[in-house]
Each structure stands twice: as structure tokens, then as C-alpha cells.
Design a protein around this motif. Structure first.
Motif, PDB file in Angstrom:
ATOM      1  N   ASN A  47       0.814  -1.219   0.000  1.00 37.09           N
ATOM      2  CA  ASN A  47       0.000   0.000   0.000  1.00 37.09           C
ATOM      3  C   ASN A  47       0.848   1.271   0.000  1.00 37.09           C
ATOM      4  O   ASN A  47       0.362   2.333   0.384  1.00 37.09           O
ATOM      5  CB  ASN A  47      -0.952  -0.014   1.205  1.00 37.09           C
ATOM      6  N   TYR A  48       2.105   1.151  -0.400  1.00 37.28           N
ATOM      7  CA  TYR A  48       3.024   2.290  -0.496  1.00 37.28           C
ATOM      8  C   TYR A  48       3.177   3.033   0.831  1.00 37.28           C
ATOM      9  O   TYR A  48       3.222   4.253   0.885  1.00 37.28           O
ATOM     10  CB  TYR A  48       2.590   3.244  -1.611  1.00 37.28           C
ATOM     11  N   GLU A  49       3.265   2.264   1.923  1.00 38.38           N
ATOM     12  CA  GLU A  49       3.502   2.858   3.231  1.00 38.38           C
ATOM     13  C   GLU A  49       4.888   3.487   3.281  1.00 38.38           C
ATOM     14  O   GLU A  49       5.746   3.221   2.442  1.00 38.38           O
ATOM     15  CB  GLU A  49       3.424   1.791   4.340  1.00 38.38           C
ATOM     16  N   ASP A  50       5.097   4.295   4.319  1.00 38.24           N
ATOM     17  CA  ASP A  50       6.408   4.863   4.596  1.00 38.24           C
ATOM     18  C   ASP A  50       7.392   3.710   4.801  1.00 38.24           C
ATOM     19  O   ASP A  50       7.119   2.792   5.585  1.00 38.24           O
ATOM     20  CB  ASP A  50       6.320   5.730   5.855  1.00 38.24           C
ATOM     21  N   VAL A  51       8.515   3.724   4.112  1.00 35.88           N
ATOM     22  CA  VAL A  51       9.447   2.600   4.195  1.00 35.88           C
ATOM     23  C   VAL A  51      10.446   2.719   5.344  1.00 35.88           C
ATOM     24  O   VAL A  51      11.154   1.757   5.633  1.00 35.88           O
ATOM     25  CB  VAL A  51      10.210   2.384   2.865  1.00 35.88           C
ATOM     26  N   LEU A  81       7.711  -8.948   6.873  1.00 35.06           N
ATOM     27  CA  LEU A  81       6.955  -7.779   7.332  1.00 35.06           C
ATOM     28  C   LEU A  81       5.880  -7.332   6.332  1.00 35.06           C
ATOM     29  O   LEU A  81       5.193  -6.350   6.575  1.00 35.06           O
ATOM     30  CB  LEU A  81       7.909  -6.621   7.636  1.00 35.06           C
ATOM     31  N   GLY A  82       5.784  -8.027   5.197  1.00 36.22           N
ATOM     32  CA  GLY A  82       4.704  -7.742   4.261  1.00 36.22           C
ATOM     33  C   GLY A  82       5.094  -7.002   2.995  1.00 36.22           C
ATOM     34  O   GLY A  82       4.222  -6.606   2.222  1.00 36.22           O
TER      35      GLY A  82
END
Length: 97
Positions: free
Chosen positions: A16-20, A68-69
Motif C-alpha cells: 500500500n506504499y507505506e512509509d518505508v 513484514l509484508g
């Protein structure tokens, strides 16, 4: 024997393009838990140790990202292999005055 310096940059892709940044922090934790000497820099982390051990750490870092997904991981690696021995300090001591 410390025969290698490896700099690694890990670029996790999340679904979901989370903060990396939390994922990068988890990758650095893998390094920290390994017990090898390392330094974190803005764009990469440098480790020193036996080349086989360091490559195994990089594999664990990638495995952790998937655990971690992350959908996938791009890992950029630079290796200095010197069988007679090498340390980060050897290359940077002249800049630390």
C-alpha cells in the motif's frame, strides 16, 4: 578475519506504499542483532566482517522485509573484498582528525 566491507541499501516495496522508514529500521536491526561492526549513513549502511557472514546478513535483511509484508525488495550492494584484511577505519582514519 575481517576481509570485507559491504555497503548495503535496501529499498522495500510495500503493498500500500507505506512509509518505508520503519522497514529500513527493521533491516538495520537485523544487522545490529548479528553483532558485526557497522555504521549507518544517510543512503546506506556499511558492515565489516567475513564476506560469507555479511552476505548471510543481507539475505536475512531481505527475508525480514518479506516477513513484514513487503511485495519485493531491491537491495543495492557494494563489496570491498581484501583477503589480507580490511576495516572501515583503515579507509577513513585520515578523515577523523
Amino acid at each position: 578475519m575481517v576481509n570485507s566491507l559491504i555497503s548495503v541499501q535496501i529499498l522495500p516495496k510495500t503493498e500500500n506504499y507505506e512509509d518505508v522508514i520503519p522497514f529500513v529500521d527493521a533491516a538495520i536491526k537485523v544487522i545490529d542483532e548479528s553483532g558485526v561492526k557497522y555504521e549507518v549513513h544517510p543512503l546506506e549502511t556499511t558492515m565489516e566482517g567475513d564476506i560469507s557472514a555479511l552476505m548471510a546478513i543481507i539475505k536475512k535483511m531481505n527475508d525480514k522485509m518479506i516477513e513484514l509484508g513487503c511485495v519485493n525488495v531491491i537491495t543495492q550492494v557494494k563489496i570491498l573484498y581484501q583477503p589480507t584484511g580490511i576495516t572501515m577505519d583503515t579507509l577513513t582514519e585520515k578523515y577523523r582528525s
